[in-house]
Design a protein around this motif. Sequence first.
Motif, PDB file in Angstrom:
ATOM      1  N   GLN A  97      69.098  41.180  21.512  1.00 19.40           N
ATOM      2  CA  GLN A  97      68.697  40.754  20.170  1.00 19.40           C
ATOM      3  C   GLN A  97      68.952  41.898  19.197  1.00 19.40           C
ATOM      4  O   GLN A  97      68.619  43.044  19.491  1.00 19.40           O
ATOM      5  CB  GLN A  97      67.206  40.410  20.144  1.00 19.40           C
ATOM      6  CG  GLN A  97      66.816  39.304  21.089  1.00 19.40           C
ATOM      7  CD  GLN A  97      67.329  37.963  20.615  1.00 19.40           C
ATOM      8  OE1 GLN A  97      67.243  37.638  19.445  1.00 19.40           O
ATOM      9  NE2 GLN A  97      67.877  37.188  21.535  1.00 19.40           N
ATOM     10  N   MET A  99      68.442  43.039  15.064  1.00 27.16           N
ATOM     11  CA  MET A  99      67.757  42.736  13.807  1.00 27.16           C
ATOM     12  C   MET A  99      67.957  43.880  12.824  1.00 27.16           C
ATOM     13  O   MET A  99      68.198  45.010  13.235  1.00 27.16           O
ATOM     14  CB  MET A  99      66.252  42.558  14.028  1.00 27.16           C
ATOM     15  CG  MET A  99      65.834  41.346  14.828  1.00 27.16           C
ATOM     16  SD  MET A  99      65.621  41.473  16.614  1.00 27.16           S
ATOM     17  CE  MET A  99      65.000  43.019  17.026  1.00 27.16           C
ATOM     18  N   SER A 109      68.159  38.576  11.307  1.00 22.60           N
ATOM     19  CA  SER A 109      68.420  38.579  12.747  1.00 22.60           C
ATOM     20  C   SER A 109      69.767  37.944  13.038  1.00 22.60           C
ATOM     21  O   SER A 109      70.318  37.204  12.226  1.00 22.60           O
ATOM     22  CB  SER A 109      67.313  37.841  13.494  1.00 22.60           C
ATOM     23  OG  SER A 109      67.304  36.479  13.138  1.00 22.60           O
TER      24      SER A 109
END
Length: 195
Positions: A97, A99, A109
Amino acid sequence: MDTADPARSAADPRPWLGRPVAVLAGVVAGQLPLARSDQAAVILTSVLAYPTGFEFEISAILRVPEAAATVETARRPDAATGPPRPRTPVDGVGGLQVMVRFADGTALSSPPAERSPVDREPAGPLLRPVLASTDEQRHDARFWVWPLPPDGLVTVECSWPARDIPHSRVEISGALIRQAAAGAVELWPSAGQPG
């Protein structure tokens, strides 16, 4: 180097799609460790600033290479042969992930919660994956952030639970990004000057 988005020309009036074509970026930072576990490391390998936004690259490096069959890839639809290409900058690395947070509280994001049309200016700031390459041990992904951030800290964050990497972050000065953008060089200024 595959992307699903339309090709951009030097005169493209849609700065939210990516970096300007004929501009040399101002260099902000490079080679900043973002996170590391016994299985993998994530590095913020470069941050480049342009008059309309900034671009950064993340490298995800596995300590032990994966077997080629486990790397998620897809072939380009227009090519019968050639190397496999990643689906998106984060598909090939099993849940990484990425961000970005601005000092004003804006949180972005990848992938975005809602995909905006390419022909219409987004309602607010955008974090957009633009390019990726991958193999059995290393995955490099480039992201575009539009527009330039406000002053204050810009935080690039990641988490990769599948590789024991908890939520981690590195901070960069928004003023430094804006200063580097002011130093970007347009290769062929369009203000009526001959090339």
